[in-house]
Design a protein around this motif. Structure first.
Motif, mmCIF file in Angstrom:
data_model
loop_
_atom_site.group_PDB
_atom_site.id
_atom_site.type_symbol
_atom_site.label_atom_id
_atom_site.label_comp_id
_atom_site.label_asym_id
_atom_site.label_seq_id
_atom_site.Cartn_x
_atom_site.Cartn_y
_atom_site.Cartn_z
ATOM 1 N N SER A 238 10.181 21.885 -12.012
ATOM 2 C CA SER A 238 11.630 22.433 -12.430
ATOM 3 C C SER A 238 12.734 21.406 -12.554
ATOM 4 C CB SER A 238 11.755 23.665 -11.575
ATOM 5 O OG SER A 238 12.130 23.400 -9.998
ATOM 6 N N ARG A 239 12.608 20.672 -11.550
ATOM 7 C CA ARG A 239 13.348 19.357 -11.542
ATOM 8 C C ARG A 239 12.890 18.126 -11.026
ATOM 9 N NH1 ARG A 239 15.656 20.547 -7.118
ATOM 10 N NH2 ARG A 239 15.063 19.126 -5.778
ATOM 11 N N ILE A 240 13.271 17.052 -11.666
ATOM 12 C CA ILE A 240 12.523 15.721 -11.059
ATOM 13 C C ILE A 240 13.426 14.874 -10.934
ATOM 14 C CG2 ILE A 240 11.281 13.688 -12.420
ATOM 15 C CD1 ILE A 240 10.291 15.746 -14.525
ATOM 16 N N ASP A 241 13.324 14.454 -9.340
ATOM 17 C CA ASP A 241 14.050 13.451 -8.748
ATOM 18 C C ASP A 241 13.501 12.112 -8.806
ATOM 19 O OD1 ASP A 241 15.970 15.398 -7.669
ATOM 20 O OD2 ASP A 241 14.162 16.352 -6.507
ATOM 21 N N TYR A 242 12.401 11.816 -8.989
ATOM 22 C CA TYR A 242 11.859 10.500 -9.019
ATOM 23 C C TYR A 242 10.860 10.634 -9.994
ATOM 24 C CZ TYR A 242 9.153 6.384 -8.509
ATOM 25 O OH TYR A 242 8.471 5.038 -8.756
ATOM 26 N N ALA A 243 10.742 9.587 -11.109
ATOM 27 C CA ALA A 243 9.680 9.567 -12.074
ATOM 28 C C ALA A 243 9.416 7.992 -12.432
ATOM 29 C CB ALA A 243 10.051 10.093 -13.452
ATOM 30 N N ASP A 244 7.997 7.718 -12.853
ATOM 31 C CA ASP A 244 7.617 6.644 -13.052
ATOM 32 C C ASP A 244 6.474 6.564 -13.916
ATOM 33 O OD1 ASP A 244 5.169 6.496 -11.486
ATOM 34 O OD2 ASP A 244 6.366 5.504 -9.803
ATOM 35 N N HIS A 245 6.266 5.616 -14.905
ATOM 36 C CA HIS A 245 5.214 5.971 -16.172
ATOM 37 C C HIS A 245 4.759 4.383 -16.178
ATOM 38 C CE1 HIS A 245 3.747 6.554 -20.148
ATOM 39 N NE2 HIS A 245 3.145 7.470 -19.426
ATOM 40 N N PHE A 246 3.337 4.308 -15.946
ATOM 41 C CA PHE A 246 2.595 2.733 -16.358
ATOM 42 C C PHE A 246 1.714 2.900 -17.290
ATOM 43 C CE2 PHE A 246 4.464 2.678 -11.980
ATOM 44 C CZ PHE A 246 4.681 1.444 -11.668
ATOM 45 N N VAL A 247 1.747 1.927 -18.116
ATOM 46 C CA VAL A 247 0.920 2.221 -19.180
ATOM 47 C C VAL A 247 0.037 0.985 -19.405
ATOM 48 C CG1 VAL A 247 0.785 2.327 -21.644
ATOM 49 C CG2 VAL A 247 2.428 3.538 -20.724
ATOM 50 N N LEU A 248 -1.236 0.735 -19.533
ATOM 51 C CA LEU A 248 -2.040 -0.348 -19.750
ATOM 52 C C LEU A 248 -2.882 -0.250 -21.166
ATOM 53 C CD1 LEU A 248 -3.392 -2.914 -18.293
ATOM 54 C CD2 LEU A 248 -5.325 -1.504 -17.670
ATOM 55 N N LEU B 88 -0.430 6.386 -16.249
ATOM 56 C CA LEU B 88 -0.373 7.057 -15.315
ATOM 57 C C LEU B 88 1.098 7.368 -15.013
ATOM 58 C CD1 LEU B 88 -1.339 8.496 -12.519
ATOM 59 C CD2 LEU B 88 -1.282 6.418 -11.392
ATOM 60 N N GLY B 89 1.583 8.530 -14.676
ATOM 61 C CA GLY B 89 2.842 8.994 -14.428
ATOM 62 C C GLY B 89 3.044 9.695 -13.091
ATOM 63 N N THR B 90 4.077 9.334 -12.399
ATOM 64 C CA THR B 90 4.329 10.150 -11.024
ATOM 65 C C THR B 90 5.595 10.730 -11.067
ATOM 66 O OG1 THR B 90 3.034 8.334 -9.727
ATOM 67 C CG2 THR B 90 4.534 9.858 -8.385
#
Length: 167
Positions: free
Chosen positions: A26-36, A118-120
């Motif tokens: 519902s709320r995102i406080d941290y996000a990252d996204h890695f693409v290979l 991969l997204g966190t």
């Protein structure tokens, strides 16, 4: 096998909206996204299982259950990957979900004909998450490119790590 350099995006506002919408939070406080970039081909669920296995290994248990307190399934099943619940999936992506008493997490694996990603995504549910995740996130961001490269090598070689179903 063609493999390029891993491209990373860190920060809620920097991760593309099309990727953020795959999170169930519902709320995102941290996000990252890695693409290979890679031409290795597999279903998105197979990518997730090759990355993480059917059950967490010792290091994953230490990080996920020990430090983050995530409530993970203790047995392998068709509904879990490395103890994380499969929340939702399509042909292009799969979302893994887990929570602890102080944070809620999603891992989103995406696969296309030319890349794997991969997204966190984390929601800080209690103040402790603000203290614990920032230093752990530095380790996380160092590990993810290797996770993607290792999975690509395994997919290309047709190898399945022990304990990983070959769906």
């Amino acid at each position: 096998m063609t493999v390029g350099a891993t491209v990373s995006t860190i920060g809620v506002e920097r991760v593309p909206a099309s990727v953020r919408t795959l999170s169930s939070l519902s709320r995102i406080d941290y996000a990252d996204h890695f693409v290979l970039p890679t031409d290795a081909a597999a279903t998105v669920e197979r990518w997730a299982r090759v990355m993480f296995g059917d059950t967490p290994d010792a290091i994953e248990l230490f990080l996920w259950r020990g430090l983050l307190g995530l409530r993970l399934s203790r047995t392998a099943s068709a509904n879990t990957v490395a103890g994380w619940q499969i929340g939702e999936q399509s042909a292009e992506w799969i979302r893994l979900e887990a929570a602890s008493w102080f944070l809620t997490a999603n891992l989103v694996v995406q696969a296309s004909g030319d890349s794997v990603a991969l997204g966190t995504f984390l929601r800080y549910d209690r103040w402790l998450a603000h203290l614990i995740w920032p230093p752990l996130s530095a380790l996380h961001r160092r590990l993810v490119p290797g996770v993607l490269r290792k999975a690509t090598s395994r997919i290309t070689a047709g190898k399945t790590p022990s304990g990983v179903s070959s769906r």
